[in-house]
Write a protein that holds these residues in place. Structure first.
Motif, PDB file in Angstrom:
ATOM      1  N   GLY A  30      -1.280  -7.908  -4.942  1.00  0.00           N
ATOM      2  CA  GLY A  30      -0.966  -6.482  -5.703  1.00  0.00           C
ATOM      3  C   GLY A  30      -0.229  -5.532  -5.047  1.00  0.00           C
ATOM      4  N   ILE A  31       0.872  -6.018  -4.416  1.00  0.00           N
ATOM      5  CA  ILE A  31       1.601  -4.956  -3.680  1.00  0.00           C
ATOM      6  C   ILE A  31       2.767  -4.477  -4.933  1.00  0.00           C
ATOM      7  N   ASP A  32       2.418  -3.254  -5.461  1.00  0.00           N
ATOM      8  CA  ASP A  32       3.098  -2.850  -6.450  1.00  0.00           C
ATOM      9  C   ASP A  32       4.004  -1.966  -6.175  1.00  0.00           C
ATOM     10  N   ASN A  33       4.906  -1.157  -6.856  1.00  0.00           N
ATOM     11  CA  ASN A  33       5.799  -0.312  -6.687  1.00  0.00           C
ATOM     12  C   ASN A  33       5.345   0.909  -5.885  1.00  0.00           C
ATOM     13  N   ARG A  34       4.083   1.518  -6.022  1.00  0.00           N
ATOM     14  CA  ARG A  34       3.667   2.517  -5.255  1.00  0.00           C
ATOM     15  C   ARG A  34       3.453   2.147  -3.903  1.00  0.00           C
ATOM     16  N   ALA A  35       2.885   1.136  -3.853  1.00  0.00           N
ATOM     17  CA  ALA A  35       2.678   0.348  -2.282  1.00  0.00           C
ATOM     18  C   ALA A  35       4.017   0.298  -1.611  1.00  0.00           C
ATOM     19  N   LEU A  36       4.962  -0.311  -2.379  1.00  0.00           N
ATOM     20  CA  LEU A  36       6.284  -0.810  -1.778  1.00  0.00           C
ATOM     21  C   LEU A  36       6.785   0.840  -1.371  1.00  0.00           C
ATOM     22  N   SER A  37       7.075   1.772  -2.255  1.00  0.00           N
ATOM     23  CA  SER A  37       7.478   3.179  -1.800  1.00  0.00           C
ATOM     24  C   SER A  37       6.740   3.707  -0.657  1.00  0.00           C
ATOM     25  N   LEU A  38       5.328   3.526  -0.563  1.00  0.00           N
ATOM     26  CA  LEU A  38       4.494   4.192   0.524  1.00  0.00           C
ATOM     27  C   LEU A  38       5.180   3.512   2.018  1.00  0.00           C
ATOM     28  N   ALA A  39       5.445   1.972   1.633  1.00  0.00           N
ATOM     29  CA  ALA A  39       5.830   1.138   3.084  1.00  0.00           C
ATOM     30  C   ALA A  39       7.242   1.499   3.297  1.00  0.00           C
ATOM     31  N   GLU A  40       8.179   1.971   2.366  1.00  0.00           N
ATOM     32  CA  GLU A  40       9.411   2.336   2.628  1.00  0.00           C
ATOM     33  C   GLU A  40       9.516   3.589   3.300  1.00  0.00           C
ATOM     34  N   ARG A  41       8.652   4.505   2.969  1.00  0.00           N
ATOM     35  CA  ARG A  41       8.573   5.959   3.343  1.00  0.00           C
ATOM     36  C   ARG A  41       7.798   5.848   4.890  1.00  0.00           C
ATOM     37  N   PHE A  42       6.959   5.257   5.098  1.00  0.00           N
ATOM     38  CA  PHE A  42       5.948   5.481   6.299  1.00  0.00           C
ATOM     39  C   PHE A  42       5.964   4.432   7.149  1.00  0.00           C
ATOM     40  N   TRP A  43       6.658   3.068   6.921  1.00  0.00           N
ATOM     41  CA  TRP A  43       6.826   2.107   7.811  1.00  0.00           C
ATOM     42  C   TRP A  43       8.008   2.015   8.564  1.00  0.00           C
ATOM     43  N   PRO A  44       8.103   1.372   9.787  1.00  0.00           N
ATOM     44  CA  PRO A  44       7.206   1.570  10.851  1.00  0.00           C
ATOM     45  C   PRO A  44       6.436   2.737  11.073  1.00  0.00           C
ATOM     46  N   GLY A  45       5.074   2.922  11.069  1.00  0.00           N
ATOM     47  CA  GLY A  45       4.647   4.227  11.316  1.00  0.00           C
ATOM     48  C   GLY A  45       2.946   4.135  10.967  1.00  0.00           C
ATOM     49  N   PRO A  46       2.242   5.067  11.411  1.00  0.00           N
ATOM     50  CA  PRO A  46       0.937   5.113  11.383  1.00  0.00           C
ATOM     51  C   PRO A  46       0.009   5.244   9.929  1.00  0.00           C
ATOM     52  N   LEU A  47       0.349   4.186   9.124  1.00  0.00           N
ATOM     53  CA  LEU A  47      -0.203   4.092   7.890  1.00  0.00           C
ATOM     54  C   LEU A  47      -0.809   2.727   7.449  1.00  0.00           C
ATOM     55  N   THR A  48      -2.209   2.500   7.473  1.00  0.00           N
ATOM     56  CA  THR A  48      -2.457   1.156   6.942  1.00  0.00           C
ATOM     57  C   THR A  48      -2.964   1.350   5.509  1.00  0.00           C
ATOM     58  N   ILE A  49      -2.471   0.094   4.732  1.00  0.00           N
ATOM     59  CA  ILE A  49      -2.465   0.135   3.366  1.00  0.00           C
ATOM     60  C   ILE A  49      -3.416  -0.996   2.897  1.00  0.00           C
ATOM     61  N   VAL A  50      -4.537  -0.588   2.277  1.00  0.00           N
ATOM     62  CA  VAL A  50      -5.620  -1.606   2.028  1.00  0.00           C
ATOM     63  C   VAL A  50      -5.475  -1.917   0.581  1.00  0.00           C
ATOM     64  N   LEU A  51      -5.314  -3.375   0.328  1.00  0.00           N
ATOM     65  CA  LEU A  51      -5.022  -4.031  -0.937  1.00  0.00           C
ATOM     66  C   LEU A  51      -6.068  -5.115  -0.774  1.00  0.00           C
ATOM     67  N   PRO A  52      -6.099  -5.674  -2.277  1.00  0.00           N
ATOM     68  CA  PRO A  52      -6.864  -7.119  -2.146  1.00  0.00           C
ATOM     69  C   PRO A  52      -6.331  -8.188  -1.203  1.00  0.00           C
ATOM     70  N   ARG A  53      -7.150  -8.923  -0.519  1.00  0.00           N
ATOM     71  CA  ARG A  53      -6.614  -9.932   0.394  1.00  0.00           C
ATOM     72  C   ARG A  53      -6.282 -11.302  -0.432  1.00  0.00           C
ATOM     73  N   THR A  54      -5.322 -11.974   0.249  1.00  0.00           N
ATOM     74  CA  THR A  54      -5.084 -13.189  -0.192  1.00  0.00           C
ATOM     75  C   THR A  54      -6.081 -14.366   0.432  1.00  0.00           C
ATOM     76  N   GLY A  55      -5.923 -15.406  -0.234  1.00  0.00           N
ATOM     77  CA  GLY A  55      -6.869 -16.611   0.363  1.00  0.00           C
ATOM     78  C   GLY A  55      -6.393 -17.085   1.770  1.00  0.00           C
ATOM     79  N   ALA A  56      -5.239 -16.688   2.153  1.00  0.00           N
ATOM     80  CA  ALA A  56      -4.773 -17.009   3.337  1.00  0.00           C
ATOM     81  C   ALA A  56      -5.220 -16.229   4.641  1.00  0.00           C
ATOM     82  N   THR A  57      -5.908 -15.168   4.052  1.00  0.00           N
ATOM     83  CA  THR A  57      -6.458 -14.424   5.101  1.00  0.00           C
ATOM     84  C   THR A  57      -7.818 -14.693   5.543  1.00  0.00           C
TER      85      THR A  57
END
Ligand code: AMP
Ligand code: MG
Length: 341
Positions: A74-101
């Motif tokens: 569920g990495i949508d456009n909002r999540a991607l723009s947060l990552a673009e703005r704040f990563w690398p950096g002190p922001l942890t983004i919580v989303l549904p996990r995959t079966g591989a986790t």
């Protein structure tokens, strides 16, 4: 235990990670205790080394946004723009996990917290080992988070094989944990990215009430780690809330002395001058909560070696970087507060 400074230890550290071992490493927030996030046994040994309750999830650290979909859905456009703005950096983004986790990484939750740390040594360790790192803070559970290699050593000597020493952590408080699996998104833990900065991209972001209040019985914490005792020094600590330079702090200090106790104060630079010559640990300028935050965990550890029997701390406005500061200070005090006005 080996304590190595960069870059000498990197190849050994990466090999240890690939073999399922633990390595303490610096990030811009605090030192992390890392293991291969895709290896459940390695991750289990993090919980063991820290004495961490098994219901407290770990953050997955990546070095490239391309590693994110391995763990989160569920990495949508909002999540991607947060990552673009704040990563690398002190922001942890919580989303549904995959079966591989592995379930042990998320303490059984169906969501996963992921972030890209802004520390060259952390990024090099992830790249060199070719592994995402599941990593909580590298302290014994319940203790203040370590912001120097020495603080990791004090807690973990003999328990883990290696610490990569990258010097003091510049931010000094942990990442902001933002739950993007809910609408509206919720800040579960204030941290190195301020809520004000987040709201520039996410105007509807809410703040979990646990940011500044004790866990409520019967209410299941949205972020389980929040409910546990945290950051505690070995002596009782009380936060004095009220107007600046109130006479309450010096009065508590003087009363403790006259009843035979050994007090110490945690103060802004200005208050430490105003309340001299009382014994204190100066934290930084009152109007610079980010600087005070970067000193806080070390100051809490200094309390343990101070010989004092009781500590009182000044409070700070809970806005901007001050929200994470007050969150950590109140938790360190176990929410023991006195109102001065
Ligand atoms: P630490 O790195 O020691 O500060 O611990 C990581 C913290 O991140 C945990 O205590 C949780 O509060 C938070 N966290 C990690 N993953 C999740 C998740 N999936 N949902 C909610 N909170 C999380
Ligand atoms: Mg921690």
């Amino acid at each position: 235990m080996t304590v190595v400074s960069r870059p000498d230890g990197l190849a050994d550290a990466a090999r240890l990670i690939r073999q399922g071992g633990l390595v303490a490493f610096p990030t811009e927030t605090v030192y992390g205790l890392g293991a291969d996030a895709s290896n459940p046994e390695a991750v289990a040994s993090i919980f063991q080394a820290k004495g961490r309750p098994s219901d407290n999830p770990l953050i997955v650290h990546i070095a490239d946004a391309g590693m994110w979909p391995t763990f989160a859905r569920g990495i949508d456009n909002r999540a991607l723009s947060l990552a673009e703005r704040f990563w690398p950096g002190p922001l942890t983004i919580v989303l549904p996990r995959t079966g591989a986790t592995p379930g042990i990484v998320t303490a059984g939750l169906d969501t996963v917290g992921v972030r890209m740390p802004a520390h060259p040594l952390a990024l090099s360790l992830i790249r060199e080992s070719c592994r995402a790192l599941a990593a909580p803070s590298a302290n014994r559970s319940g203790r203040p988070s370590p912001t120097t290699a020495q603080a990791v050593l004090d807690d973990m000597d003999g328990v883990i094989p290696m610490i990569l020493d990258g010097g003091p952590c510049p931010v000094g408080v942990e990442s902001t944990v933002l739950d993007m699996s809910r609408t509206p998104p919720v800040v579960l833990r204030p941290g190195g990215v301020t809520v004000e900065a987040l709201r520039e991209l996410l105007p509807d972001a809410a703040i979990d009430p646990s940011a500044l209040s004790p866990p409520v019985d019967g209410r299941k914490a949205a972020s389980p780690g929040i409910a546990h005792r945290h950051y505690a020094p070995n002596i009782p600590l009380t936060v004095v809330i009220g107007s600046r330079y109130s006479s309450k702090l010096p009065q508590l200090y003087d009363d403790t002395l006259s009843s035979g106790g050994t007090p110490i104060l945690l103060l802004s630079d200005e208050s430490s001058e105003a309340f001299a010559p009382r014994r204190c640990i100066p934290l930084g300028p009152y109007n610079d909560p980010a600087r005070i935050s970067s000193r806080l965990f070390n100051a809490l550890r200094e309390l343990d070696n101070s010989g004092a029997t009781v500590a009182f701390a000044e409070s700070f406005p809970a806005e901007g970087a001050g929200l994470a500061l007050m969150n950590r200070l109140l938790r360190a005090a176990g929410f023991s507060v006195i109102h001065s006005d």
